[in-house]
Design an enzyme around this catalytic site. Structure first.
Site, short mmCIF file in Angstrom:
data_model
loop_
_atom_site.label_atom_id
_atom_site.label_comp_id
_atom_site.label_asym_id
_atom_site.label_seq_id
_atom_site.Cartn_x
_atom_site.Cartn_y
_atom_site.Cartn_z
N THR A 131 0.79 -1.23 0.00
CA THR A 131 0.00 0.00 0.00
C THR A 131 0.82 1.28 0.00
OG1 THR A 131 -1.44 1.32 1.45
CG2 THR A 131 -0.18 -0.38 2.52
N GLU A 133 0.18 3.62 1.83
CA GLU A 133 0.29 4.05 3.23
C GLU A 133 1.71 3.87 3.77
OE1 GLU A 133 -2.00 5.22 5.95
OE2 GLU A 133 -2.70 6.06 4.07
N TYR A 155 -1.66 0.18 11.00
CA TYR A 155 -1.93 -0.49 9.72
C TYR A 155 -0.70 -0.43 8.81
CZ TYR A 155 -3.68 -0.94 4.90
OH TYR A 155 -3.84 -1.30 3.57
N LYS A 159 1.75 -3.37 7.41
CA LYS A 159 1.95 -3.61 5.98
C LYS A 159 3.43 -3.47 5.59
CE LYS A 159 -2.20 -4.40 4.04
NZ LYS A 159 -2.53 -5.46 3.07
P1 NAP Z 1 -11.62 -4.64 2.08
O1 NAP Z 1 -12.77 -4.31 1.18
O2 NAP Z 1 -11.60 -4.11 3.46
O3 NAP Z 1 -11.52 -6.25 2.13
C1 NAP Z 1 -10.70 -6.91 3.07
C2 NAP Z 1 -10.94 -8.40 2.94
O4 NAP Z 1 -10.09 -9.08 3.89
C3 NAP Z 1 -12.38 -8.85 3.25
O5 NAP Z 1 -12.71 -9.90 2.39
C4 NAP Z 1 -12.26 -9.35 4.68
O6 NAP Z 1 -13.25 -10.29 5.04
C5 NAP Z 1 -10.90 -10.01 4.62
N1 NAP Z 1 -10.29 -10.24 5.94
C6 NAP Z 1 -10.11 -9.34 6.94
N2 NAP Z 1 -9.49 -9.92 7.98
C7 NAP Z 1 -9.27 -11.21 7.64
C8 NAP Z 1 -8.69 -12.32 8.30
N3 NAP Z 1 -8.22 -12.23 9.54
N4 NAP Z 1 -8.61 -13.50 7.64
C9 NAP Z 1 -9.12 -13.64 6.39
N5 NAP Z 1 -9.71 -12.62 5.73
C10 NAP Z 1 -9.78 -11.42 6.34
O7 NAP Z 1 -10.25 -4.21 1.39
P2 NAP Z 1 -9.94 -3.85 -0.15
O8 NAP Z 1 -10.15 -2.39 -0.34
O9 NAP Z 1 -10.57 -4.82 -1.04
O10 NAP Z 1 -8.35 -4.04 -0.16
C11 NAP Z 1 -7.77 -5.31 -0.45
C12 NAP Z 1 -6.35 -5.35 0.07
O11 NAP Z 1 -5.57 -4.32 -0.54
C13 NAP Z 1 -6.20 -5.11 1.57
O12 NAP Z 1 -5.11 -5.91 2.01
C14 NAP Z 1 -5.85 -3.65 1.70
O13 NAP Z 1 -5.13 -3.42 2.89
C15 NAP Z 1 -5.00 -3.47 0.46
N6 NAP Z 1 -5.01 -2.14 -0.15
C16 NAP Z 1 -6.17 -1.53 -0.46
C17 NAP Z 1 -6.17 -0.31 -1.10
C18 NAP Z 1 -7.44 0.40 -1.49
O14 NAP Z 1 -7.38 1.61 -1.76
N7 NAP Z 1 -8.57 -0.30 -1.58
C19 NAP Z 1 -4.93 0.31 -1.42
C20 NAP Z 1 -3.74 -0.35 -1.08
C21 NAP Z 1 -3.79 -1.58 -0.46
P3 NAP Z 1 -14.73 -9.85 5.54
O15 NAP Z 1 -15.50 -9.51 4.28
O16 NAP Z 1 -15.21 -11.04 6.24
O17 NAP Z 1 -14.54 -8.64 6.42
N1 GDD Z 2 -12.51 7.04 6.55
C1 GDD Z 2 -12.64 8.36 6.66
N2 GDD Z 2 -13.79 8.87 7.20
N3 GDD Z 2 -11.62 9.16 6.25
C2 GDD Z 2 -11.81 10.50 6.34
C3 GDD Z 2 -12.97 11.08 6.86
C4 GDD Z 2 -14.02 10.22 7.32
O1 GDD Z 2 -15.05 10.66 7.79
N4 GDD Z 2 -12.84 12.43 6.81
C5 GDD Z 2 -11.65 12.69 6.28
N5 GDD Z 2 -11.01 11.53 6.00
C6 GDD Z 2 -9.64 11.42 5.46
C7 GDD Z 2 -8.72 10.50 6.25
O2 GDD Z 2 -8.20 11.19 7.39
C8 GDD Z 2 -7.66 10.19 5.19
O3 GDD Z 2 -6.71 11.22 5.13
C9 GDD Z 2 -8.47 10.22 3.87
O4 GDD Z 2 -9.73 10.82 4.18
C10 GDD Z 2 -8.70 8.85 3.26
O5 GDD Z 2 -9.24 8.00 4.26
P1 GDD Z 2 -9.82 6.54 3.91
O6 GDD Z 2 -10.81 6.63 2.82
O7 GDD Z 2 -10.22 5.90 5.20
O8 GDD Z 2 -8.56 5.79 3.26
P2 GDD Z 2 -7.02 5.72 3.67
O9 GDD Z 2 -6.26 6.53 2.67
O10 GDD Z 2 -6.81 6.01 5.09
O11 GDD Z 2 -6.71 4.16 3.46
C11 GDD Z 2 -7.15 3.48 2.27
O12 GDD Z 2 -6.16 3.57 1.27
C12 GDD Z 2 -4.90 2.94 1.61
C13 GDD Z 2 -3.97 3.17 0.40
O13 GDD Z 2 -3.34 4.40 0.52
C14 GDD Z 2 -7.42 2.03 2.67
O14 GDD Z 2 -8.03 1.38 1.59
C15 GDD Z 2 -6.14 1.29 3.02
O15 GDD Z 2 -6.43 -0.10 3.20
C16 GDD Z 2 -5.16 1.46 1.85
O16 GDD Z 2 -3.93 0.82 2.16
#
Ligand code: NAP
Ligand code: GDD
Length: 375
Positions: A131, A133, A155, A159
């Site tokens: 990520t 992050e 987190y 990671k």
């Molecule tokens: P998400 O929607 O939160 O999905 C997370 C998945 O992990 C869900 O299927 C959840 O199951 C499962 N899970 C959580 N804890 C687990 C455990 N202990 N054992 C087995 N499964 C578990 O996340 P996403 O947005 O699809 O992201 C996918 C991956 O990419 C994550 O690793 C995230 O950290 C990483 N990532 C995401 C982003 C982004 O912007 N979306 C960016 C960079 C990296 P349940 O449905 O049962 O909760």
């Molecule tokens: N969730 C959330 N809720 N975020 C908020 C809010 C709120 O009400 N208001 C402002 N924010 C700001 C957070 O402080 C952060 O700076 C930004 O919005 C994005 O927050 P999220 O959407 O929660 O995502 P993230 O960037 O912290 O994390 C996501 O992206 C990562 C990749 O950079 C997640 O998907 C992580 O799993 C992933 O690794």
């Protein structure tokens, strides 16, 4: 037929990746957690298809904290590719449950890699959902594979362990293991507590009169937001490369949470004004374009069978956004913007959907849901 294991199959990315790999002819083995209520909403359309379930798509109970379960699954399935997408993926929540986050996001990755060694799967390819992050308090703008890391949450620190254990097992045991350093990617399937989906859902509900206010934290955080299905295609491309390597996937654009909010309101014909500062800051309706709202509703009635219209209570001067410090993070990541030129050059991957289009497709999807169902 190639076999792939997908952890996190019930999540946003897992569901899109499953569709993409099924389309490419893979046999998919998804690992799901036991839950007291249904958690397969994002894959129900695949799960309920009799031509797919238990023919091309198999679901297994499992958890990244359960080592013996992972060993058994690897022995039984003998996959060609593993996509490790499972994680406690919420940054803010990781400050509340740091130990569990590390168990899943850091040690879960190690457990999987070790299970591969234990079972002796020499040819398997492993994708790790790393990520942006990791860059946290950024040391360089934009961020690339060469930018030093500075994680800012439990987190991100978890990671970071995942990132380095992938590199270490690749070098120590010659495992084909890769990190996809993905910047934020969103979609109509995004979890409702992440900021983009929280905004598009709340704005739809405000339009329908089901909620009066959207409460947010840091409005000035900047993110590089792309469209999730394109990033899942990128995950597959990373594993098809002839050499195990790490890649950044990003759009190369950055926008604030405030801009995302303004544009979402604009999509339904509302222009926002901002009043006061910091914790007292408020987003107020400056103008409403009734023609645009009417057009949207008329179109929705015909195309999606809208049962509901826009609320009559939306008036210039009404407060529709407030700031709640409870959403602030103890340490924030203020700015992310990625440089994905390596992925473009080596894999031929490039983000296609940019900010405006992303906001447009997310608000449309939520409006459809809210105005069809009325909740
Ligand atoms: P998400 O929607 O939160 O999905 C997370 C998945 O992990 C869900 O299927 C959840 O199951 C499962 N899970 C959580 N804890 C687990 C455990 N202990 N054992 C087995 N499964 C578990 O996340 P996403 O947005 O699809 O992201 C996918 C991956 O990419 C994550 O690793 C995230 O950290 C990483 N990532 C995401 C982003 C982004 O912007 N979306 C960016 C960079 C990296 P349940 O449905 O049962 O909760
Ligand atoms: N969730 C959330 N809720 N975020 C908020 C809010 C709120 O009400 N208001 C402002 N924010 C700001 C957070 O402080 C952060 O700076 C930004 O919005 C994005 O927050 P999220 O959407 O929660 O995502 P993230 O960037 O912290 O994390 C996501 O992206 C990562 C990749 O950079 C997640 O998907 C992580 O799993 C992933 O690794």
């Amino acid at each position: 037929m190639k076999k792939a294991i997908i952890t996190g199959i019930t999540g946003q990315d897992g569901s899109y990746l499953t569709e993409i790999l099924l389309e490419k002819g893979y046999e998919i083995h998804g690992i799901i957690r036991r839950s007291s209520s249904f958690n397969t909403g994002r894959i129900d359309h695949l799960y309920s298809d009799k031509s797919i379930l238990n023919k091309k798509l198999f679901l297994h109970y499992g958890d990244l904290v359960d080592t013996s379960n992972l060993n058994r699954l690897l022995e039984k399935i003998e996959p060609d590719e593993i996509y490790n997408l499972a994680a406690q993926s919420h940054v803010k929540v990781s400050f509340e449950i740091p130990d569990y986050t590390a168990q899943v996001d850091a040690l879960g990755t190690l457990r999987f890699l070790d299970a591969i060694r234990e079972v002796g799967l020499k040819q398997v390819k492993f994708y790790q959902a790393s990520t942006s992050e990791l860059y946290g308090k950024v040391q360089e703008i934009p961020q690339s594979e060469k930018t030093p890391f500075y994680p800012r949450s439990p987190y991100a620190v978890s990671k970071l362990y995942g990132y380095w254990i992938i590199v270490n097992y690749r070098e120590a045991y010659n495992i084909f293991a890769c990190n996809g350093i993905l910047f934020n990617h969103e979609s109509p399937r995004r979890g409702e507590t992440f900021v983009t989906r929280k905004i598009t859902r709340a704005v739809s509900r405000i339009a329908a009169g089901l909620q009066s206010n959207l409460s947010l934290g840091n409005l000035d955080a900047k993110r590089d937001w792309g469209f999730a299905p394109e990033y899942c295609e990128g995950m597959w491309k990373i594993l098809q490369h002839d050499k195990a390597d790490d890649f950044v996937l990003a759009t190369g654009e950055t926008h604030t949470v405030r801009e995302f909010t303004e544009l979402t309101f604009k999509e339904i014909g509302i222009e926002l004004d901002w009043a006061e500062k910091e914790e007292k800051e408020r987003g107020i309706i400056k103008t409403i374009n009734l023609e645009k709202a009417k057009e949207l509703i008329d179109f929705g009635r015909k195309s999606s069978g809208y049962k509901f219209g826009f609320s009559e209570n939306l008036k210039p001067g009404s407060t529709v956004v407030t700031v709640d410090p409870n959403y602030y993070r103890p340490t924030e990541v203020e700015l992310l913007i990625g440089n994905a030129s390596k992925a473009e050059k080596v894999l031929g991957w490039k983000a296609q959907t940019k900010f405006e289009k992303l906001v447009n497709l997310m608000i449309k999807s939520d409006l459809d849901k809210v105005l069809q169902r009325g909740y």
